[in-house]
Design a protein around this motif. Sequence first.
Motif, PDB file in Angstrom:
ATOM      1  N   ILE A 264       0.843  -1.200   0.000  1.00  0.00           N
ATOM      2  CA  ILE A 264       0.000   0.000   0.000  1.00  0.00           C
ATOM      3  C   ILE A 264       0.877   1.248   0.000  1.00  0.00           C
ATOM      4  CG2 ILE A 264      -1.617   1.348   1.403  1.00  0.00           C
ATOM      5  CD1 ILE A 264      -2.859  -1.324   2.293  1.00  0.00           C
ATOM      6  N   ARG A 265       1.921   1.225   0.812  1.00  0.00           N
ATOM      7  CA  ARG A 265       2.812   2.385   0.894  1.00  0.00           C
ATOM      8  C   ARG A 265       3.570   2.598  -0.410  1.00  0.00           C
ATOM      9  NH1 ARG A 265       4.947   1.174   7.105  1.00  0.00           N
ATOM     10  NH2 ARG A 265       3.190   2.225   8.152  1.00  0.00           N
ATOM     11  N   GLU A 266       3.683   1.534  -1.209  1.00  0.00           N
ATOM     12  CA  GLU A 266       4.294   1.668  -2.536  1.00  0.00           C
ATOM     13  C   GLU A 266       3.290   2.140  -3.578  1.00  0.00           C
ATOM     14  OE1 GLU A 266       5.780  -2.205  -3.331  1.00  0.00           O
ATOM     15  OE2 GLU A 266       7.378  -2.097  -1.812  1.00  0.00           O
ATOM     16  N   GLY A 267       2.031   2.306  -3.163  1.00  0.00           N
ATOM     17  CA  GLY A 267       1.001   2.797  -4.067  1.00  0.00           C
ATOM     18  C   GLY A 267       0.316   1.725  -4.892  1.00  0.00           C
ATOM     19  N   LYS A 268       0.459   0.474  -4.515  1.00  0.00           N
ATOM     20  CA  LYS A 268      -0.143  -0.607  -5.293  1.00  0.00           C
ATOM     21  C   LYS A 268      -1.647  -0.660  -5.088  1.00  0.00           C
ATOM     22  CE  LYS A 268       3.949  -3.616  -5.329  1.00  0.00           C
ATOM     23  NZ  LYS A 268       4.244  -3.357  -6.749  1.00  0.00           N
ATOM     24  N   LYS A 269      -2.362  -0.958  -6.165  1.00  0.00           N
ATOM     25  CA  LYS A 269      -3.799  -1.167  -6.116  1.00  0.00           C
ATOM     26  C   LYS A 269      -4.072  -2.614  -5.683  1.00  0.00           C
ATOM     27  CE  LYS A 269      -4.469   2.988  -7.581  1.00  0.00           C
ATOM     28  NZ  LYS A 269      -4.849   4.033  -6.607  1.00  0.00           N
ATOM     29  N   LEU A 270      -5.335  -2.870  -5.387  1.00  0.00           N
ATOM     30  CA  LEU A 270      -5.687  -4.170  -4.843  1.00  0.00           C
ATOM     31  C   LEU A 270      -5.345  -5.316  -5.782  1.00  0.00           C
ATOM     32  CD1 LEU A 270      -6.937  -5.945  -2.679  1.00  0.00           C
ATOM     33  CD2 LEU A 270      -9.199  -5.385  -3.579  1.00  0.00           C
ATOM     34  N   GLU A 304      -8.830  -2.160   5.085  1.00  0.00           N
ATOM     35  CA  GLU A 304      -8.738  -1.727   6.478  1.00  0.00           C
ATOM     36  C   GLU A 304      -7.434  -0.983   6.750  1.00  0.00           C
ATOM     37  OE1 GLU A 304      -8.846  -3.582  10.972  1.00  0.00           O
ATOM     38  OE2 GLU A 304     -10.205  -4.411   9.458  1.00  0.00           O
ATOM     39  N   LEU A 305      -6.380  -1.336   6.028  1.00  0.00           N
ATOM     40  CA  LEU A 305      -5.099  -0.658   6.207  1.00  0.00           C
ATOM     41  C   LEU A 305      -5.003   0.651   5.431  1.00  0.00           C
ATOM     42  CD1 LEU A 305      -2.616  -3.684   6.113  1.00  0.00           C
ATOM     43  CD2 LEU A 305      -3.394  -2.390   8.108  1.00  0.00           C
ATOM     44  N   GLY A 306      -6.060   1.024   4.730  1.00  0.00           N
ATOM     45  CA  GLY A 306      -6.085   2.316   4.047  1.00  0.00           C
ATOM     46  C   GLY A 306      -5.816   2.255   2.574  1.00  0.00           C
ATOM     47  N   GLY A 307      -5.798   1.050   1.984  1.00  0.00           N
ATOM     48  CA  GLY A 307      -5.618   0.942   0.545  1.00  0.00           C
ATOM     49  C   GLY A 307      -6.790   1.545  -0.193  1.00  0.00           C
TER      50      GLY A 307
END
Length: 314
Positions: A264-270, A304-307
Motif C-alpha cells: 500500500i505504501r508503494e502505491g499498489k492497487k488491490l 482496512e489498512l487504508g488501501g
Amino acid sequence: MFAKALLFTTATLLLLSVPHLTYSQNQFTGVDLSIEHVSGNVYMVQRPGGGGNIGAMVGPEGVLLVDSLFAPLSDKLVAAVQQVSDADIRFLINTHIHIDHIGGNQHLAEMGVLIFASDNTRHRFLEQRNRFPRNGGTFVPPQSESARPVVTFNDRLSFHLNGEEVQAFLVPPAHTDGDIFVYFPQSDVLHLGDVYRTTSYPIIDVYNGGSLSGTIEAINMAIEIAGPETKIIPGHGLAVVGRETLVAFRDMILDIQAQVLGMIREGKKLDEVIAARPTADYDTEWTNDPGWGVEDFVPVIYYELGGSGRMEDR
C-alpha cells in the motif's frame, strides 16, 4: 484514511446483489455428529469437516453448550450430548450470529434451554435478514423470536455450574462485532468461536462488524489467557489445539498484514497486491475451506489498512 476505506468496503458489501442461503433437512441426511472429550468437564461436538464446533460442559447440575449448529442437526446435537451425560441441557451461549452457530437455537429453546449472547449479537438477531460471509456473501431469513438470546451482556458473564466457573466475555470486533470467547478455567479449555479456525484464513465479516485489527487483538487476548496445557476449541477445524498453534496463526496474520501494508505504501492497487501473492507462504495450509480464500481475505486487509482503488477486470 482508515474510516474512509472502511466506509468504502462496507458500502460495497451493501450494494452487492447477494443470493439467499437456503438449506433443507435433506442436505444433512446422513450427516452424523461425533463427540470427544477435551479436558475436565468439557467435550466437543463436531460434524464432518469440523464446521461449527460445539463446546459442551457436562456434569450433575446440567449441561452448558457453546453454539448450536444448523437447525436440521438439532436432534443429532442433543443425541450426541446424551452419549456422555443424562443431565438436562440448561444453558446455551451463542458466540456470534452466523447460521451454523445459532441454527439450533429454536429447538433448544423449546426444550427449555436458556440462551445467552452478547448485546451486539442479539441486535443482529433483530435485523430483517442475517448475512453469512462465505462464497461472496449470502443471506438467510431472521431467526424466530423464540431463537433469540434471552440474556445478553456487554462485557463478561460468569456461570457457576458443576463445581466450575465458566467465563464468557466479549472480545474486540473480530469475526463479527459480537464475538464471545468462553473459558473453562478448571478444565482449562478455551472456546474461541469463529475468531479462530484451523481450516482457512480468518473470516472477517465486515458486514457484521468484523475487523482485522480486532481479530489480532482478540487472538492476543486468547494467547494471554492460554497456558501451556490449555486446550483450544476452534470454531472450525478437526482438532483441538494448544497455545503455540494459536501463536503461529497470529504470526501468520501479522506477516501477511505487514506485506500488504508495505505494498500500500508503494502505491499498489488491490489487484496488484493480490497478484504479488502476499499469502504465498501460507496458501497450502490455509486455503482448504471452500467459500473463503485469498481473494476474500486480502481485500479485507487492504481496505482496512487504508488501501484505495479496486481490482481491475473482476
